[in-house]
Design a protein around this motif. Structure first.
Motif, mmCIF file in Angstrom:
data_model
loop_
_atom_site.group_PDB
_atom_site.id
_atom_site.type_symbol
_atom_site.label_atom_id
_atom_site.label_comp_id
_atom_site.label_asym_id
_atom_site.label_seq_id
_atom_site.Cartn_x
_atom_site.Cartn_y
_atom_site.Cartn_z
ATOM 1 N N ARG A 1 7.096 -25.737 -7.463
ATOM 2 C CA ARG A 1 7.996 -26.654 -8.485
ATOM 3 C C ARG A 1 8.995 -26.246 -9.713
ATOM 4 O O ARG A 1 9.018 -26.968 -10.743
ATOM 5 N N ASN A 2 9.891 -25.024 -9.809
ATOM 6 C CA ASN A 2 10.956 -25.298 -10.821
ATOM 7 C C ASN A 2 11.599 -26.455 -9.999
ATOM 8 O O ASN A 2 12.499 -26.345 -8.701
ATOM 9 N N ARG A 3 12.631 -26.117 -10.555
ATOM 10 C CA ARG A 3 14.105 -27.092 -10.360
ATOM 11 C C ARG A 3 14.669 -26.294 -8.989
ATOM 12 O O ARG A 3 15.761 -27.169 -8.802
ATOM 13 N N VAL A 4 15.418 -25.124 -9.387
ATOM 14 C CA VAL A 4 16.683 -24.047 -8.461
ATOM 15 C C VAL A 4 15.255 -24.094 -7.654
ATOM 16 O O VAL A 4 14.222 -23.295 -8.021
ATOM 17 N N LYS B 1 14.113 -25.891 -0.007
ATOM 18 C CA LYS B 1 14.159 -27.265 0.144
ATOM 19 C C LYS B 1 14.205 -28.172 1.912
ATOM 20 O O LYS B 1 13.983 -29.541 2.259
ATOM 21 N N CYS C 1 20.036 -20.437 -4.304
ATOM 22 C CA CYS C 1 21.338 -20.146 -4.777
ATOM 23 C C CYS C 1 22.737 -20.098 -4.375
ATOM 24 O O CYS C 1 23.661 -19.556 -4.412
ATOM 25 N N ASN C 2 22.846 -20.676 -3.042
ATOM 26 C CA ASN C 2 23.554 -20.173 -2.547
ATOM 27 C C ASN C 2 24.308 -21.265 -1.409
ATOM 28 O O ASN C 2 25.019 -20.592 -0.480
ATOM 29 N N GLY C 3 24.242 -22.008 -2.555
ATOM 30 C CA GLY C 3 25.027 -24.121 -2.126
ATOM 31 C C GLY C 3 25.074 -24.230 -0.838
ATOM 32 O O GLY C 3 24.068 -23.553 -0.773
ATOM 33 N N ILE D 1 17.897 -13.490 -5.114
ATOM 34 C CA ILE D 1 18.463 -14.783 -5.519
ATOM 35 C C ILE D 1 19.935 -14.076 -5.338
ATOM 36 O O ILE D 1 20.343 -13.902 -6.094
ATOM 37 N N GLY D 2 20.568 -15.529 -4.756
ATOM 38 C CA GLY D 2 22.151 -15.598 -4.698
ATOM 39 C C GLY D 2 22.709 -15.081 -4.052
ATOM 40 O O GLY D 2 24.033 -14.271 -4.294
ATOM 41 N N ASN E 1 2.048 -22.498 -10.646
ATOM 42 C CA ASN E 1 2.836 -24.256 -9.388
ATOM 43 C C ASN E 1 3.580 -22.582 -9.103
ATOM 44 O O ASN E 1 4.241 -22.797 -8.573
ATOM 45 N N THR F 1 11.536 -19.574 -7.376
ATOM 46 C CA THR F 1 12.430 -20.618 -6.604
ATOM 47 C C THR F 1 12.255 -20.928 -4.781
ATOM 48 O O THR F 1 13.406 -21.774 -4.561
ATOM 49 N N TRP G 1 22.168 -12.453 -12.125
ATOM 50 C CA TRP G 1 21.826 -14.302 -12.754
ATOM 51 C C TRP G 1 21.111 -14.645 -11.802
ATOM 52 O O TRP G 1 20.187 -15.877 -12.508
ATOM 53 N N GLY H 1 15.006 -22.768 -14.170
ATOM 54 C CA GLY H 1 14.121 -24.012 -13.354
ATOM 55 C C GLY H 1 12.635 -24.531 -13.775
ATOM 56 O O GLY H 1 12.618 -25.704 -13.081
ATOM 57 N N MET H 2 12.594 -23.744 -14.800
ATOM 58 C CA MET H 2 11.064 -24.147 -15.042
ATOM 59 C C MET H 2 10.762 -24.371 -16.731
ATOM 60 O O MET H 2 9.913 -24.873 -16.778
ATOM 61 N N PRO I 1 19.958 -29.327 -10.375
ATOM 62 C CA PRO I 1 20.211 -27.861 -9.835
ATOM 63 C C PRO I 1 21.455 -27.662 -9.264
ATOM 64 O O PRO I 1 21.454 -26.293 -8.647
ATOM 65 N N SER J 1 25.722 -23.340 -9.563
ATOM 66 C CA SER J 1 24.263 -22.261 -8.659
ATOM 67 C C SER J 1 24.821 -21.665 -7.578
ATOM 68 O O SER J 1 23.084 -21.881 -7.300
ATOM 69 N N THR J 2 25.614 -21.472 -7.567
ATOM 70 C CA THR J 2 25.992 -20.197 -6.570
ATOM 71 C C THR J 2 26.752 -19.092 -6.996
ATOM 72 O O THR J 2 27.361 -18.835 -8.054
ATOM 73 N N ARG K 1 27.846 -9.342 -9.201
ATOM 74 C CA ARG K 1 27.104 -8.291 -9.694
ATOM 75 C C ARG K 1 27.856 -7.554 -9.804
ATOM 76 O O ARG K 1 26.636 -5.978 -9.938
#
Lengths: 384, 384
Positions: A46-49, A55, A79-81, A114-115, A176, A218, B302, B310-311, B318, B334-335, B341
């Motif tokens: 349920r994280n918005r990110v 997705k 978070c890779n767009g 992430i990312g 969640n 996420t 990050w 996101g929580m 997002p 978001s990317t 790094r």
């Protein structure tokens, strides 16, 4: 009993080392439903990110149909767009092509950092390898591990049908879901609607009661696939019971393997106006770092329970709160009980029960862990 | 510049070793307003579980009048039931009797272990000693320390008047105060209403933005006393500015002295629909243990900021979230941003800025710390 994603008839698995994990360990798994039915359901973070694979999978599983689930560890593809979305879809389509099915019948899970852009050359080569199948269920369970120290598999025997599964998850276990991925498989003959009902009910009292550090990933995903290969059609109650047993088993393993855990702590709150308020209070205690440090030190410091619960969004009688450690009263009517400081909390399992004193019927529990040196070590040294 | 509770004219202090702290260090302080006016205001913990001295002081300061504040460290007198309430009142009355004032003009603060009966024989003997006064302001500031490593004092020069103060606090610093006690004194001529307005405004942007571990104490108290001895009547703006400077100074010292801190982290959230939503998002990040461990490891991870935010209970886009570490963009839309790094977080101060991408005007900040081995050590070994 057989355990894992191949415990049920009519499923196949793949596992390979695509080179995504820096450790060089296996990092890609595939679970294929060989039919005759291809029913499925999923629950997601349920994280918005939300990560790209979340997705994608959420979208394509909405029709209740799924042929396969491809999973990679070592990169979360979060978070890779737009590139991340394209990569998740490309993973599904490459897998689908190799299996001769539609891309929209392949779900994707990713776990890891992430990312970071997905190393798609390695990933696509990995898909070519993993779709050769022939792996043992445990190979798949091993390939999805990140900081897990053990692979996690379950199996449940129904009356003429079987349910099995695998999972990974050690940290970021919050309501969640968690940084957790679970794939359940069954040869029962059940509809997507029945699967969804069973999965949501089971998640609510298993994965969603795990709260190791208040963080929520996420990428959290739980997917169940059913092929009807046994020919047996269980009742909803039978299905619910089996899914619950499987989820409970995996949740237990995740709690026991939580990053840096030395204590498993179950916190039950009673005497609340409602179950929802009891749950809020239990989570507030379970997320309190001072309480968690006391548990690490085996310190029956019930004052920290009261200080934490006093901040919860729950009705309470501040002068009538009771606390029990391992069933022994340590605080009655918000004051110390005899022998409170002498309760033995040296064991690995600690049971905490709190009565908010309202006389209300609400109760709930969460399961958490202590806050240890190892937790800090793992999470400061490991970019995850 | 003079600092501490004696920086302003017309106040006296006492300090003594009553034997409440097991360490044998000084553990009782007294601040006496010698007039001619006796105006005062206070802000108190919002924890529903309130210590007996909080309940007492909140009640007796409601009339805006106070002659003295007696403080003990080593025992919080929290969760001690009716006996605790009686003991807090007895402390006020014994102090009042020695000073020749009314019991209801003496506030009480206690800090230390929760749920232990007050050793009233020691406490009353301590009051007999501490009411002899004659102590330096720093003696009082030393006597209220618990796990503080340094005493904390401030002084602010007004135009012909002075404001000073002392505080203690290192852990459990959460919104709506912390395990923190603050006593401010001023020789300005100001009404209780003006004091309350200044104190509430200053607390909101200083103590209430400190969130070291999400925990909030049963004992948090900030009290300000004014005697008008300077004969100078500052404007509300001048008073507000001085109180803000004093509170900001003490809050800085508390953050720097937070238990086990190796990093001071300021988290600013912008681009939110409202300041309240921005604050919720900033706190959600500041309480996330995975984020805090990354800060301890100087790891510009990050992804953990995005997973945490996101929580939050805040509107966000997002796909349009941006993150800056030390003013360098590490995540845009978001990317990952180039060089993300490689950002250097090795310094003691880390600035984190997050834009939620809604285009809204809301912004807020919180100040927190990293989560270190020392934090775990202090809070598992020390029953507090």
């Amino acid at each position: 009993m057989t355990i894992g994603v191949l415990a049920a008839q009519g499923f196949a698995a793949g596992a390979t080392t695509a080179g995504i994990k820096p450790s060089g360990k296996s990092d890609m798994a595939l679970v294929v439903n060989e039919g005759p039915e291809f029913n499925a359901a999923g629950v997601f973070t349920r994280n918005r990110v939300k990560a790209a694979p979340v997705k994608w999978s959420q979208k394509i599983i909405a029709d209740g149909s799924l042929h396969a689930l491809v999973i990679n560890a070592g990169n979360a593809n979060a978070c890779n767009g737009a590139q991340g979305d394209e990569d998740a879809q490309a993973m599904a389509e490459a897998t689908a092509q190799a299996l001769g099915v539609d891309g929209t019948d392949v779900a994707v899970c990713s776990t890891g950092l992430i990312g970071e852009p997905m190393p798609m050359d390695k990933v696509l080569a990995g898909i070519e390898s993993v779709t050769k199948l022939g792996a043992a269920g445990n190979d798949a369970a091993m390939a999805i591990m990140t900081t897990d120290t053990v692979s996690k598999e379950v199996g449940v025997e129904g009356n003429g049908w079987t349910l099995g599964g695998m999972g990974k998850g050690v940290g970021m276990m919050a309501p969640n879901l968690a940084t957790m991925l679970v794939c359940l498989t069954t040869d029962a003959k059940v509809t997507p609607k029945a699967l969804r009902a069973a999965l949501e009910a089971a998640s609510a009292v298993t994965f969603n009661t795990l709260d190791v550090d208040g963080s929520t990933s996420t990428n959290d995903t739980v997917i169940i696939m059913a092929n009807g290969a046994s020919g047996v059609e269980p009742t909803q109650e039978e299905l619910n019971a089996a899914v619950l047993e499987a989820c409970a088993g995996l949740a237990d393993m995740m709690q026991a393997d939580a990053e840096g855990v030395t204590k498993r702590v179950k916190i039950t709150v009673e005497g609340a106006d409602s179950d929802a308020e009891a749950l809020n209070a239990a989570r507030t205690i379970g997320r309190d770092n001072l309480f968690k440090c006391a548990m690490f030190g085996s310190d029956p410091n019930w004052g920290r329970v009261l200080a934490a619960v006093g901040m919860a969004d729950a009705a309470m009688e501040p002068e009538k709160i009771s606390v029990f450690f391992n069933d022994q009263p340590v605080c009655v009517n918000s004051t110390s009980a005899p022998g409170a400081r002498d309760v033995d909390l040296s064991g690995e399992d600690i049971d905490v029960r709190v009565d908010l004193g309202t006389g209300g019927p609400g109760s709930a529990f969460v399961r958490t862990t202590d806050l240890s040196h190892a937790y800090v070590e793992i999470n400061s040294a490991y970019s995850s």
